[in-house]
Motif scaffolding. Structure first.
Motif, PDB file in Angstrom:
ATOM      1  N   GLY A 147       2.685  -7.911   6.483  1.00  0.00           N
ATOM      2  CA  GLY A 147       3.844  -8.383   7.114  1.00  0.00           C
ATOM      3  C   GLY A 147       5.187  -7.896   6.438  1.00  0.00           C
ATOM      4  N   GLU A 148       6.133  -8.741   6.371  1.00  0.00           N
ATOM      5  CA  GLU A 148       7.464  -8.177   5.972  1.00  0.00           C
ATOM      6  C   GLU A 148       7.590  -8.446   4.379  1.00  0.00           C
ATOM      7  OE1 GLU A 148       8.319  -6.798   9.164  1.00  0.00           O
ATOM      8  OE2 GLU A 148      10.103  -6.747   7.885  1.00  0.00           O
ATOM      9  N   GLN A 149       6.906  -9.554   4.103  1.00  0.00           N
ATOM     10  CA  GLN A 149       6.995  -9.662   2.420  1.00  0.00           C
ATOM     11  C   GLN A 149       6.076  -8.670   1.789  1.00  0.00           C
ATOM     12  OE1 GLN A 149       9.076 -11.873   1.286  1.00  0.00           O
ATOM     13  NE2 GLN A 149       9.378 -12.762   3.295  1.00  0.00           N
ATOM     14  N   ALA A 150       4.911  -8.519   2.498  1.00  0.00           N
ATOM     15  CA  ALA A 150       4.340  -7.541   1.819  1.00  0.00           C
ATOM     16  C   ALA A 150       4.816  -6.115   1.626  1.00  0.00           C
ATOM     17  CB  ALA A 150       2.799  -7.317   2.681  1.00  0.00           C
ATOM     18  N   LYS A 151       5.387  -5.500   2.863  1.00  0.00           N
ATOM     19  CA  LYS A 151       6.184  -4.416   2.828  1.00  0.00           C
ATOM     20  C   LYS A 151       7.262  -4.398   1.536  1.00  0.00           C
ATOM     21  CE  LYS A 151       5.819  -4.121   7.430  1.00  0.00           C
ATOM     22  NZ  LYS A 151       6.625  -4.428   8.849  1.00  0.00           N
ATOM     23  N   MET A 152       7.951  -5.452   1.548  1.00  0.00           N
ATOM     24  CA  MET A 152       9.079  -5.657   0.396  1.00  0.00           C
ATOM     25  C   MET A 152       8.574  -5.493  -0.950  1.00  0.00           C
ATOM     26  SD  MET A 152      12.496  -5.256   0.729  1.00  0.00           S
ATOM     27  CE  MET A 152      13.121  -6.034   2.137  1.00  0.00           C
ATOM     28  N   HIS A 153       7.272  -6.104  -1.135  1.00  0.00           N
ATOM     29  CA  HIS A 153       6.604  -6.228  -2.336  1.00  0.00           C
ATOM     30  C   HIS A 153       6.228  -4.876  -2.728  1.00  0.00           C
ATOM     31  CE1 HIS A 153       6.303 -10.254  -4.235  1.00  0.00           C
ATOM     32  NE2 HIS A 153       5.249  -9.742  -4.949  1.00  0.00           N
ATOM     33  N   MET A 154       5.617  -4.183  -2.027  1.00  0.00           N
ATOM     34  CA  MET A 154       5.208  -2.767  -2.164  1.00  0.00           C
ATOM     35  C   MET A 154       6.410  -2.122  -2.698  1.00  0.00           C
ATOM     36  SD  MET A 154       2.800  -0.791  -2.556  1.00  0.00           S
ATOM     37  CE  MET A 154       2.923   0.750  -3.506  1.00  0.00           C
ATOM     38  N   LEU A 155       7.514  -1.983  -2.432  1.00  0.00           N
ATOM     39  CA  LEU A 155       8.600  -1.392  -2.661  1.00  0.00           C
ATOM     40  C   LEU A 155       9.097  -1.759  -4.113  1.00  0.00           C
ATOM     41  CD1 LEU A 155      10.907  -1.145   0.389  1.00  0.00           C
ATOM     42  CD2 LEU A 155       9.403   0.500  -0.373  1.00  0.00           C
ATOM     43  N   ALA A 156       9.013  -2.982  -4.276  1.00  0.00           N
ATOM     44  CA  ALA A 156       9.366  -3.429  -5.855  1.00  0.00           C
ATOM     45  C   ALA A 156       8.443  -3.238  -6.811  1.00  0.00           C
ATOM     46  CB  ALA A 156       9.718  -5.258  -5.692  1.00  0.00           C
ATOM     47  N   MET A 157       7.175  -3.307  -6.307  1.00  0.00           N
ATOM     48  CA  MET A 157       6.114  -2.911  -7.396  1.00  0.00           C
ATOM     49  C   MET A 157       6.085  -1.544  -7.594  1.00  0.00           C
ATOM     50  SD  MET A 157       4.283  -5.491  -8.096  1.00  0.00           S
ATOM     51  CE  MET A 157       4.267  -7.227  -7.509  1.00  0.00           C
ATOM     52  N   LYS A 158       6.471  -0.562  -6.842  1.00  0.00           N
ATOM     53  CA  LYS A 158       6.849   0.810  -7.170  1.00  0.00           C
ATOM     54  C   LYS A 158       7.773   1.174  -8.155  1.00  0.00           C
ATOM     55  CE  LYS A 158       5.790   5.209  -6.733  1.00  0.00           C
ATOM     56  NZ  LYS A 158       4.719   5.904  -7.488  1.00  0.00           N
ATOM     57  N   VAL A 159       8.829   0.271  -7.803  1.00  0.00           N
ATOM     58  CA  VAL A 159       9.991   0.437  -8.872  1.00  0.00           C
ATOM     59  C   VAL A 159       9.634   0.173 -10.223  1.00  0.00           C
ATOM     60  CG1 VAL A 159      12.453  -0.721  -9.465  1.00  0.00           C
ATOM     61  CG2 VAL A 159      11.825  -0.084  -7.129  1.00  0.00           C
ATOM     62  N   VAL A 160       8.877  -0.818 -10.595  1.00  0.00           N
ATOM     63  CA  VAL A 160       8.528  -1.286 -12.036  1.00  0.00           C
ATOM     64  C   VAL A 160       7.208  -0.720 -12.348  1.00  0.00           C
ATOM     65  CG1 VAL A 160       9.606  -3.774 -11.818  1.00  0.00           C
ATOM     66  CG2 VAL A 160       7.386  -3.425 -11.204  1.00  0.00           C
ATOM     67  N   ARG A 161       6.579  -0.288 -11.452  1.00  0.00           N
ATOM     68  CA  ARG A 161       5.284   0.502 -11.822  1.00  0.00           C
ATOM     69  C   ARG A 161       5.132   1.774 -11.266  1.00  0.00           C
ATOM     70  NH1 ARG A 161       5.832  -1.918 -15.663  1.00  0.00           N
ATOM     71  NH2 ARG A 161       4.318  -3.661 -16.645  1.00  0.00           N
ATOM     72  N   PRO A 162       5.979   2.755 -11.365  1.00  0.00           N
ATOM     73  CA  PRO A 162       6.126   4.008 -10.841  1.00  0.00           C
ATOM     74  C   PRO A 162       4.560   4.812 -10.920  1.00  0.00           C
ATOM     75  CG  PRO A 162       7.574   4.153 -12.590  1.00  0.00           C
ATOM     76  CD  PRO A 162       7.100   2.822 -12.361  1.00  0.00           C
ATOM     77  N   SER A 163       3.657   4.267 -11.943  1.00  0.00           N
ATOM     78  CA  SER A 163       2.330   4.963 -11.916  1.00  0.00           C
ATOM     79  C   SER A 163       1.703   4.648 -10.795  1.00  0.00           C
ATOM     80  CB  SER A 163       1.744   4.319 -13.227  1.00  0.00           C
ATOM     81  OG  SER A 163       1.817   2.875 -13.096  1.00  0.00           O
ATOM     82  N   LEU A 164       1.912   3.523  -9.879  1.00  0.00           N
ATOM     83  CA  LEU A 164       0.949   3.229  -8.824  1.00  0.00           C
ATOM     84  C   LEU A 164       0.942   4.461  -7.870  1.00  0.00           C
ATOM     85  CD1 LEU A 164       2.369  -0.234  -7.828  1.00  0.00           C
ATOM     86  CD2 LEU A 164       0.229   0.349  -8.629  1.00  0.00           C
ATOM     87  N   LYS A 165      -0.394   4.864  -7.533  1.00  0.00           N
ATOM     88  CA  LYS A 165      -0.672   6.024  -6.793  1.00  0.00           C
ATOM     89  C   LYS A 165      -1.369   5.626  -5.273  1.00  0.00           C
ATOM     90  CE  LYS A 165       1.056   9.292  -9.163  1.00  0.00           C
ATOM     91  NZ  LYS A 165       2.331   8.711  -9.458  1.00  0.00           N
ATOM     92  N   GLU A 166      -2.038   4.495  -5.490  1.00  0.00           N
ATOM     93  CA  GLU A 166      -2.640   4.310  -4.042  1.00  0.00           C
ATOM     94  C   GLU A 166      -2.614   2.870  -3.809  1.00  0.00           C
ATOM     95  OE1 GLU A 166      -7.060   5.353  -4.414  1.00  0.00           O
ATOM     96  OE2 GLU A 166      -7.500   3.272  -3.805  1.00  0.00           O
ATOM     97  N   CYS A 167      -2.336   2.557  -2.443  1.00  0.00           N
ATOM     98  CA  CYS A 167      -2.087   1.311  -2.135  1.00  0.00           C
ATOM     99  C   CYS A 167      -2.823   1.003  -0.707  1.00  0.00           C
ATOM    100  CB  CYS A 167      -0.731   1.326  -1.404  1.00  0.00           C
ATOM    101  SG  CYS A 167      -0.327  -0.475  -0.494  1.00  0.00           S
TER     102      CYS A 167
END
Ligand code: NAD
Length: 352
Positions: A147-167
């Motif tokens: 939902g809304e929290q999950a989507k926003m969380h994904m964006l924040a996680m990518k900011v702090v961990r640009p190494s993320l490649k798979e969701c």
């Protein structure tokens, strides 16, 4: 005679977007600074007012005030949480509005759409936690809840961990998983998004970062799905079995004392006598101020639970208001042109 006009700025969500306020880096900076101000006792943070309107569905409208003494701003978030909205009305669960007032004269300065700031704050806190607690080489992130929290969380996680490649994403329905992917993949083109057809286990096993952001009240996340070295951000209510926290090397909260009064998994464990203050490694602000260490080894499992700190919401709303003002967006609305008895036509307006 001085003017007795009082006006405030009104900001819609579209105004905030136009002004560039959808900026999770800004949100994280503001949240970190405000947590330090809180440590230095420069924040007034009274208890929130809760009105539960449906005890079963947990429909609620809450009022969350806070004052930022250095900024001379007192604000409140008026927030509705209606968990059945997505299913019943195809509308979001959470909606919010902020009022910001100056503390020199006390007059309102801004009335603003608050859902964006509120959701950004939740994600910013998770992102800050990940910055201190997730492995730097994190590559896979798994979600239960889309939902809304999950989507926003994904964006924040990518900011702090640009190494993320798979969701990998698990929700109650495949349609929600697809919606999550449809909305996020244009924003994060270098992420490989995978829908797991509602099989939560598949989203979580092998993930470096695990996120639960559901409207469920059930132990969805199993301890055996969390590998050594993983970081877990818990956003909703009761979403994980007790063994998840029990096996973690560190438990960090946004505010442990507040957690003890709520209904999250950790709150339940506390009330059941299975968790006490000594089991909590830190509150997040203690990592920000370096009073306590974050991750100390590559194989620690770390649990983060945020229940929401309204003073961070108010600080973020203020940062957005300032950015909107410097961009010249928003409408200046009049609250009063003059004081009541000064109106020239008061005789014809008064009903005696
Ligand atoms: N910690 C905080 O500061 C904070 C702030 C705001 C909201 N929340 C909480 O975050 C949670 C999510 O909020 P939202 O606005 O994203 O809600 P939402 O209604 O937009 O999304 C809820 C998601 O949960 C999923 N879900 C529900 N039951 C499930 C199940 N059994 N298995 C798998 N997935 C399931 C749904 O499929 C949906 O994707 C809510 O519990 C809300 O109260 C926490």
């Amino acid at each position: 005679m001085s003017s007795h006009r009082v006006s405030f700025t009104y900001l819609s969500q579209e105004d905030l977007l136009e002004a560039g306020c959808f900026d999770l880096r800004m949100a994280m900076d503001v949240a970190e600074k405000t947590m330090l101000a809180y440590e230095e006792q420069r924040v007034l943070f009274p208890e929130k007012i809760v009105q539960i309107l449906d005890p079963v569905a947990q429909d609620r409208i809450n009022c969350l005030p806070a004052t930022l003494l250095d900024e001379k701003i007192c604000g409140a978030k008026w927030v509705s949480v209606f968990p059945r909205n997505p299913k019943r009305y195809d509308m979001q669960n959470l909606s919010a509005i902020f009022i910001l007032s100056g503390i020199e004269k006390g007059f309102p300065l801004a009335v603003m759409e608050g859902t964006l700031a509120s959701n950004m704050r939740v994600a910013a806190m998770g992102g800050i936690a990940a910055k201190y607690l997730a492995r730097k080489d994190s590559r896979i992130i798994g979600f239960i809840g889309a939902g809304e929290q999950a989507k926003m969380h994904m964006l924040a996680m990518k900011v702090v961990r640009p190494s993320l490649k798979e969701c990998r994403v698990a929700a109650k329905t495949i349609e929600e998983e697809n919606q999550f992917i449809h909305e996020l993949s244009p924003l994060l083109p270098d992420i490989n998004f995978i829908s797991v057809n509602t099989v939560a286990r598949q989203a979580m096993v092998g993930a470096d970062i695990l996120v639960t952001a559901t409207s469920a009240q059930a132990p969805l996340l199993k301890a055996e799905w969390m590998k050594p070295g993983a970081f877990y951000s818990h956003i909703g209510g009761w979403e994980d079995e007790y063994q998840v926290a029990q096996q973690c090397d560190k438990i960090v909260c946004d505010d442990w004392n507040t957690v003890t009064h709520r209904t999250q998994t950790l709150s339940r464990m506390y009330k059941d006598g299975l968790l006490s203050h000594s089991d909590i490694h830190a509150d997040l602000h203690e990592l920000v101020s370096s009073d306590k260490p974050g991750r100390e080894s590559d194989d620690e499992r770390i649990y983060f639970n945020a229940v929401g700190l309204a003073y961070v919401d108010v600080a973020l709303a203020l940062a957005m208001f300032k950015r909107a003002q410097s961009s010249g967006v928003g409408q200046l609305l009049s609250l009063q042109e003059t004081m009541v008895f000064e109106h020239k036509d008061i005789l014809s307006r008064i009903r005696l």
